[in-house]
Every structure is written in structure tokens, then in C-alpha cells.
Design a protein around this motif. Structure first.
Motif, PDB file in Angstrom:
ATOM      1  N   ILE A 214       0.859  -1.175   0.000  1.00  0.00           N
ATOM      2  CA  ILE A 214       0.000   0.000   0.000  1.00  0.00           C
ATOM      3  C   ILE A 214       0.892   1.220   0.000  1.00  0.00           C
ATOM      4  O   ILE A 214       1.632   1.456   0.958  1.00  0.00           O
ATOM      5  CB  ILE A 214      -0.949   0.013   1.223  1.00  0.00           C
ATOM      6  N   ASP A 215       0.841   1.945  -1.083  1.00  0.00           N
ATOM      7  CA  ASP A 215       1.682   3.114  -1.274  1.00  0.00           C
ATOM      8  C   ASP A 215       3.146   2.730  -1.034  1.00  0.00           C
ATOM      9  O   ASP A 215       3.680   1.875  -1.756  1.00  0.00           O
ATOM     10  CB  ASP A 215       1.219   4.249  -0.369  1.00  0.00           C
ATOM     11  N   SER A 216       3.816   3.284  -0.035  1.00  0.00           N
ATOM     12  CA  SER A 216       5.246   3.037   0.129  1.00  0.00           C
ATOM     13  C   SER A 216       5.565   1.955   1.151  1.00  0.00           C
ATOM     14  O   SER A 216       6.724   1.766   1.512  1.00  0.00           O
ATOM     15  CB  SER A 216       5.952   4.339   0.532  1.00  0.00           C
ATOM     16  N   HIS A 217       4.558   1.214   1.632  1.00  0.00           N
ATOM     17  CA  HIS A 217       4.793   0.158   2.614  1.00  0.00           C
ATOM     18  C   HIS A 217       4.418  -1.208   2.037  1.00  0.00           C
ATOM     19  O   HIS A 217       3.408  -1.349   1.351  1.00  0.00           O
ATOM     20  CB  HIS A 217       3.978   0.408   3.894  1.00  0.00           C
ATOM     21  N   ILE A 218       5.239  -2.219   2.362  1.00  0.00           N
ATOM     22  CA  ILE A 218       4.977  -3.594   1.967  1.00  0.00           C
ATOM     23  C   ILE A 218       4.725  -4.402   3.251  1.00  0.00           C
ATOM     24  O   ILE A 218       5.506  -4.310   4.217  1.00  0.00           O
ATOM     25  CB  ILE A 218       6.152  -4.194   1.178  1.00  0.00           C
ATOM     26  N   PHE A 219       3.692  -5.222   3.243  1.00  0.00           N
ATOM     27  CA  PHE A 219       3.252  -5.924   4.451  1.00  0.00           C
ATOM     28  C   PHE A 219       3.431  -7.428   4.282  1.00  0.00           C
ATOM     29  O   PHE A 219       3.172  -7.993   3.214  1.00  0.00           O
ATOM     30  CB  PHE A 219       1.790  -5.578   4.747  1.00  0.00           C
ATOM     31  N   TYR A 220       3.847  -8.093   5.374  1.00  0.00           N
ATOM     32  CA  TYR A 220       4.185  -9.515   5.342  1.00  0.00           C
ATOM     33  C   TYR A 220       3.576 -10.254   6.532  1.00  0.00           C
ATOM     34  O   TYR A 220       3.280  -9.686   7.562  1.00  0.00           O
ATOM     35  CB  TYR A 220       5.701  -9.713   5.414  1.00  0.00           C
ATOM     36  N   ARG A 221       3.487 -11.552   6.322  1.00  0.00           N
ATOM     37  CA  ARG A 221       3.123 -12.470   7.413  1.00  0.00           C
ATOM     38  C   ARG A 221       4.276 -13.455   7.580  1.00  0.00           C
ATOM     39  O   ARG A 221       4.665 -14.108   6.614  1.00  0.00           O
ATOM     40  CB  ARG A 221       1.831 -13.217   7.103  1.00  0.00           C
TER      41      ARG A 221
END
Length: 221
Positions: A214-221
Motif C-alpha cells: 500500500i503506497d510506500s509500505h509492503i506488508f508480510y506475514r
């Protein structure tokens, strides 16, 4: 010297009268003592009854006791406002008044970590913090998650700085914190526990499964 019969009789009579008088006096003293004892016992009984009446009575209640719900709980369980978009929902959320400590930490994290991001990016950051608090891997409350060592760069010495509370960005952060806490809007990051800016490549990210960017952030599990 011999005592004549008349004098002897008189002496005997006097002796009898003296003995009778002494017996009567003794009998009266005993009666008075008993009366005083009875009066003392009556006073003691009345005093004990007065003390018992003054003490609170312990009563056992068979039915369950219902406690009042804290005001913040009532607010958090209030019916969610309807909205067609996240932006509309943010505008509809009441941000007046002070936040409880846990929501304050969540709002501060949103403010310092993502206030320059779009609203769905801010919601995603809040969702990661909530997911961590629900996970066994991290502390079990928002403030402890946010202040955990080496997790968020804006935290200094375990302390969260104060936001500009008069800014629109702070109002949005408070609204996002409430929305995320009450799970009022779905986030594409789902169960993510980690995120990083897209201009860095941390080694730990290679071991994770990416959930969303999302925009400039990448999210992980």
C-alpha cells in the motif's frame, strides 16, 4: 457483780433489738447490691444491643451482581456509523475527548509511522499493531507492541513522542485507531505482522509471505 433479773431482761431485750436492727440493715444492703447488679446488667444489655445495631449487617445475595460497564467500553461497542468509503468513515468517527491509554499508543503509532500515507495505508499500520497484540510472538497490548525495542524508529528509549494534537493528521490518526480497534473496515493486509518501506530490502523479508503493498509500505506475514 451480779446482774439482776430486770437488768438482765433489759440487757437481753437490747441485745435482741440490736441484732434485729443489724439483720435488717444487712438485708437492705444485700437488696441494694442486687438492685445495682440488675441495673448494671440492664445497661450492659442495652449497650450491646446498640453496638450490634450500629454494625453493618452481612447479607448473602442469591442472585448474580451486575456491574456497570465502563464508559469507554460502551463507546467502543456503540453501533458503527455507515459509510461508503474509508474516508467517509474517518469523517464520521467521533475524535473528541481523550483516548484510553491503549488507543492513544495505537493512534500515536499511526501518526508517527504513516501520517503521510493514504488512509488505507494508515489503517494497515494499525492493523499490524493489533495483529501483533493478538499474536503469541509479540507483547499482548498495543503500548507494549509499539514500544518494543528495535521495532519502530520513532520510539526513543521506550517512549513515544507527543504528536501535534492540534493537527488534522492527529484527528485522522485517532479516527483510524478507533476504526482498526473496532474492526470497522477491512484491510488488505489481513493477518500481517511485519512491514517495511519499499525503498529498503531487509533480509528478514525473504523469509516472509507478502500480503499487500500500500503506497510506500509492503506488508508480510
Amino acid at each position: 457483780m451480779k446482774i439482776t433479773t430486770k437488768r438482765a431482761g433489759a440487757f437481753a431485750l437490747a441485745t435482741l433489738l440490736f441484732a434485729g436492727s443489724f439483720a435488717a440493715a444487712g438485708s437492705g444492703a444485700i437488696a441494694q447490691d442486687r438492685a445495682e447488679l440488675n441495673e448494671a446488667q440492664t445497661v450492659q444489655t442495652e449497650l450491646q444491643a446498640s453496638q450490634n445495631a450500629a454494625q453493618p449487617q452481612v447479607r448473602f445475595v442469591a442472585s448474580e451482581v451486575v456491574q456497570d460497564i465502563p464508559a469507554e467500553t460502551v463507546v467502543e461497542e456503540a453501533e458503527a456509523p455507515s459509510a461508503a468509503s474509508l474516508r467517509e468513515l474517518v469523517r464520521a468517527i467521533d475524535t473528541d475527548g481523550e483516548l484510553p491509554r491503549e488507543l492513544m499508543c495505537l493512534a500515536q503509532a499511526v501518526y508517527f509511522e504513516s501520517r503521510g500515507e493514504p488512509l488505507d495505508g494508515q489503517l494497515a499500520v494499525a492493523r499490524v499493531i493489533i495483529n501483533r497484540a493478538d499474536s503469541r510472538t509479540f507483547p499482548d497490548d498495543y503500548c507494549s507492541v509499539v514500544t518494543q525495542r528495535s521495532q519502530f524508529s520513532f520510539v526513543r528509549g521506550g517512549n513515544i513522542p507527543q504528536p501535534n494534537t492540534g493537527s488534522a493528521a492527529w484527528d485522522r490518526a485517532k479516527a483510524i485507531a478507533r476504526i482498526a480497534h473496532r474492526d470497522l473496515w477491512e484491510s488488505p493486509v489481513d493477518d500481517s505482522l511485519y512491514f517495511h518501506a519499499n525503498y529498503v530490502r531487509p533480509s528478514w523479508a525473504r523469509r516472509m509471505t507478502m500480503r499487500a503493498q500500500i503506497d510506500s509500505h509492503i506488508f508480510y506475514r
